[in-house]
Scaffold this motif. Structure first.
Motif, PDB file in Angstrom:
ATOM      1  N   VAL A 355       0.856  -1.181   0.000  1.00 21.18           N
ATOM      2  CA  VAL A 355       0.000   0.000   0.000  1.00 21.18           C
ATOM      3  C   VAL A 355       0.896   1.236   0.000  1.00 21.18           C
ATOM      4  N   TYR A 363      -3.992   1.336   4.633  1.00 18.32           N
ATOM      5  CA  TYR A 363      -3.170   0.206   5.079  1.00 18.32           C
ATOM      6  C   TYR A 363      -3.753  -0.417   6.335  1.00 18.32           C
ATOM      7  N   ASP A 364      -4.046   0.409   7.330  1.00 19.84           N
ATOM      8  CA  ASP A 364      -4.529  -0.103   8.623  1.00 19.84           C
ATOM      9  C   ASP A 364      -5.715  -1.029   8.435  1.00 19.84           C
ATOM     10  N   HIS A 367      -4.835  -4.206   6.267  1.00 18.80           N
ATOM     11  CA  HIS A 367      -3.981  -5.075   7.062  1.00 18.80           C
ATOM     12  C   HIS A 367      -4.822  -5.800   8.113  1.00 18.80           C
ATOM     13  N   VAL A 383       0.265  -7.510   4.141  1.00 19.77           N
ATOM     14  CA  VAL A 383      -0.009  -6.128   3.737  1.00 19.77           C
ATOM     15  C   VAL A 383       1.049  -5.214   4.358  1.00 19.77           C
ATOM     16  N   TYR A 384       1.660  -4.399   3.537  1.00 21.31           N
ATOM     17  CA  TYR A 384       2.715  -3.498   4.027  1.00 21.31           C
ATOM     18  C   TYR A 384       2.518  -2.087   3.501  1.00 21.31           C
ATOM     19  N   GLN A 385       2.962  -1.139   4.306  1.00 23.80           N
ATOM     20  CA  GLN A 385       3.072   0.234   3.800  1.00 23.80           C
ATOM     21  C   GLN A 385       4.428   0.784   4.229  1.00 23.80           C
ATOM     22  N   HIS A 388       4.204   6.822   5.735  1.00 24.31           N
ATOM     23  CA  HIS A 388       2.957   7.599   5.612  1.00 24.31           C
ATOM     24  C   HIS A 388       3.236   9.010   6.120  1.00 24.31           C
TER      25      HIS A 388
END
Ligand code: GDP
Length: 499
Positions: A355, A363-364, A367, A383-385, A388
């Protein structure tokens, strides 16, 4: 060099089919060869003609670049205040405008313009861009020397140095019968001012009149020095100028690969940005069986609320089977439950979702969905970011390094969901060589779009601001009606893109 001992196919891959010159040292720019290995193979072959043009460009840049006697001569002419005779070396100076995506689009466009017109591209690198990109040409530099006098001038459309202003004040005149432009008075190019400024900024979704007609380009050709500012992917507009058409067709047998090839050729992250991309890729993404990039850009003039945007992303990924369903979701078939995939001992497939957004909440939530639930298919979804930053900070170098790293991380994905109108997203999918799922622009009065996402006709970026073709001709034309390889864009209906 080691390249001579390398097997042909590996060498070809590393050099992107001849796009990249083999004449570089590794350590100064680690991404040049390491980065190119991580892309999926290009769907578009590089034409041998393009390769020849690039090698010829590089040779000319070495001949005329900073620190050569020819450059010093050209500088002396510039400082004399007069254009003088046609120079042996001619230049186009790129000045930055807007965010990184816009800058990458206009840089590639300016480079293409330089190749077509035999000019040398010099890039003004303000502090926030220092070291962001590697030197692209071997044995020379593309950086505008600090002594260049006009790099901090805030040129605009009504600056007197602007080409259109010069036309209006008769400092330059079209000369239709003779094949070149004349300075006012004695009818000869040496009487022209020492440089011309070309303003190619998106103004109300148009580029200025008198910037992409044949006559304009003949007139502009009279100047040895050009300074250019643009936020746009004006490479598209170069295809509207008949003089350039033959060359462009030979360089790009598939028109829809212009940014893809030139971006891969020109824009290599410098070591700091590359370090970020490489650590993140190797640490989080490299081992996944599949990678999906999701780029979410919310702009102030189109404030889509979080829930609406998140819903649209899920609709898009569901409709196009980009993400597996959760076990908790309404079963497609009663009686089948989450245990159905438990009896397999095969290692579950891992789908990594990258993301990329200034905001953390997409993302939150995504995820959380895949953290708290199993998938119906048994696939694992990670799932990764990477960052931000919350807000755009184009003036901050570290922020720009993260942005560039994230554009490259996106470009290593197998599939991509991107936001309409975003040049950041355009650059990522065009470098990757894939057609993204473009989240359809939303009707803010209904908070809904009929379709969640659309598949663009090509991987090319969109030119948001077509030039007017009203020059000597009285009527504007829709280029799409006349040029077979142009379309309007899926997200910007007025925009133009190559297909
Ligand atoms: P556009 O406004 O979407 O067309 O893209 P630009 O790249 O021209 O301008 C947006 C700028 O905001 C970027 O260059 C970054 O500085 C920042 N930005 C926007 N989205 C992201 C993101 O997802 N990640 C990071 N790191 N920066 C972003």
């Amino acid at each position: 060099s080691s390249s001579s001992r390398e097997p042909g196919a590996a060498r070809d891959g590393r050099l992107l089919g001849g796009l990249l010159s083999p004449d570089f040292d590794g350590p100064a720019c680690r991404s040049r060869y390491e980065g190119s290995r991580r892309w999926r193979p290009s769907p578009f072959p590089v034409s041998p003609y393009l390769v020849r043009k690039l090698r010829r460009y590089e040779a000319n840049h070495r001949r005329c670049g900073p620190d050569t006697s020819r450059y010093r001569e050209a500088m002396a002419q510039l400082q004399s205040g007069r254009n003088g005779d046609r120079g042996e070396c001619r230049y186009v100076v790129w000045l930055p405008l807007q965010g990184l995506g816009n800058r990458m689009l206009s840089l590639v466009s300016t480079f293409l313009y330089a190749v077509l017109t035999g000019r040398v591209l010099l890039v003004h690198e303000p502090p926030e861009m220092e070291g962001l990109f590697c030197e692209p040409f071997p044995g020379t530099s593309w950086l505008l020397p600090a002594s260049f006098p006009y790099k901090d001038v805030r040129f605009g459309s009504d600056s007197k140095e602007s080409y259109v202003s010069m036309l209006q004040s008769n400092v330059v005149r079209y000369d239709h019968d003779h094949d070149h432009v004349a300075g006012n008075g004695n009818g000869n190019a040496s009487a022209l001012p020492a440089y011309v400024y070309l303003h190619l900024e998106n103004m109300g979704l148009r580029l200025q009149n008198h910037t992409f007609c044949e006559e304009d380009h003949r007139a502009l050709d009279g100047f040895n020095w050009m300074v250019l500012r643009s936020d746009s992917y004006f490479a598209v507009a170069l295809f509207l100028v008949p003089t350039y058409r033959d060359e462009l067709e030979r360089m790009f047998p598939s028109k829809g690969s212009v940014f893809h090839h030139l971006g891969r050729y020109l824009l290599h992250p410098g070591n700091p940005a590359w370090g970020i991309a490489q650590r993140f890729f190797d640490g989080y993404l490299a081992d996944a069986d599949q990678r999906l990039g999701v780029q979410v850009r919310i702009v102030w003039h189109h404030p889509v609320p979080f829930d609406v945007m998140f819903d649209q992303i899920l609709r898009c990924t569901r409709e196009h089977a980009l993400l597996p369903q959760l076990t908790g979701e309404p079963p497609a078939d009663a009686g089948v439950n989450s245990t159905s995939n438990m009896n397999t001992t095969a290692k579950a497939k891992v789908k990594a979702v990258l993301v990329v957004s200034l905001k953390p909440e997409y993302y939150d939530k995504l995820h959380g969905m895949y953290y708290n639930n199993a998938t119906a298919s048994g696939e694992l979804v990670t799932v990764y970011q990477p960052s931000h930053d919350q807000d755009q900070h184009t003036e901050a170098r570290a922020h720009n390094e993260r942005a560039l790293a994230e554009i490259f991380l996106l470009s290593y994905c197998d599939e991509m969901v991107t936001t309409s109108w975003s040049t950041f997203g355009y650059v990522a999918h065009a470098l990757a060589g894939l057609r993204p799922r473009l989240l359809a622009p939303l009707d803010l009065s209904k908070m809904r779009s009929d379709v969640a996402c659309v598949r663009p006709a090509s991987i090319e970026p969109c030119l948001h601001s077509p030039p007017s073709l009203v020059c000597r001709r009285a009527q504007d034309l829709d280029p799409v009606a006349h040029v077979p390889f142009l379309r309007h864009c899926e997200d910007v209906d007025f925009g133009l893109k190559l297909v």
